[in-house]
Design a protein around this motif. Structure first.
Motif: not given
Length: 177
Positions: A58-59, A125-130, A108-114, A45-52
């Motif tokens: 992004g994860i 997203v950090w909490r989600l990933a860690s 995984l694109e999380t923007g609408e949820i977070v 699992t890695t946090i990445v820039p969102s594609m959207i």
């Protein structure tokens, strides 16, 4: 319109300079990031820039390892649902789509949820990933090993919110092929 989590596959991770060349649609899920999405991005699992969206929300994760983890958990859940044809159909559709859209990484694109809370999206997203994703992986690994029967029973009793996402070649946000 529902807020959704979006899951894609790609042969490279998104970075600040560019999107992956080929982005394949996997799944979207209304109002939540379901257990299946968390497990699919649960290995490497890695946090990445969102594609959207603009922030780095992004994860990305290892496709093959995440797929194997989800399949193992679906097998464990299915052992208690042998006569449930709806669950069997869901598993068959999911695994067939994952095989068809295979790549090196999940994204995984999380923007609408977070964005549904007032919390900082990057911190969420950090909490989600860690925290959230590793916790889901640990519970799944224990259930697969036969050490988390209560959690497994709770999944069997209400499996749809965890596993019955919309799997398709085209999602609300799709990318040119």
């Amino acid at each position: 319109m529902a807020n959704r989590s979006y899951l894609y596959s790609a042969d490279s991770m998104p970075n600040e300079a560019e999107l992956p060349r080929q982005i394949r649609c996997i799944s979207e899920h209304n109002w939540d990031i379901p257990l299946a999405h968390k497990l699919l991005v649960g290995r490497g699992t890695t946090i990445v820039p969102s594609m959207i969206w603009n922030p780095p929300i992004g994860i990305a994760a290892d496709y093959a390892a995440g797929t194997a983890l989800l399949r193992d958990l679906l097998r464990a859940v299915g052992k208690g649902l042998e006569d449930d044809t709806e669950f069997a159909d869901c598993v068959a559709r999911t695994t067939a789509h994952l095989e068809k859209q295979q790549a090196k990484y999940f994204v995984l694109e999380t923007g609408e949820i977070v964005s549904m809370t007032d919390d900082d999206p990057a911190a969420s997203v950090w909490r989600l990933a860690s925290e959230d994703i590793p916790d889901a992986v640990a519970k799944a690994e224990a259930a697969i090993a036969g050490q988390n029967d209560d959690w497994l029973a709770s999944l069997r009793a209400d499996w749809q919110p965890h596993f019955a996402s919309f799997y398709s070649d085209a999602l609300y946000f799709s990318f040119p092929g």
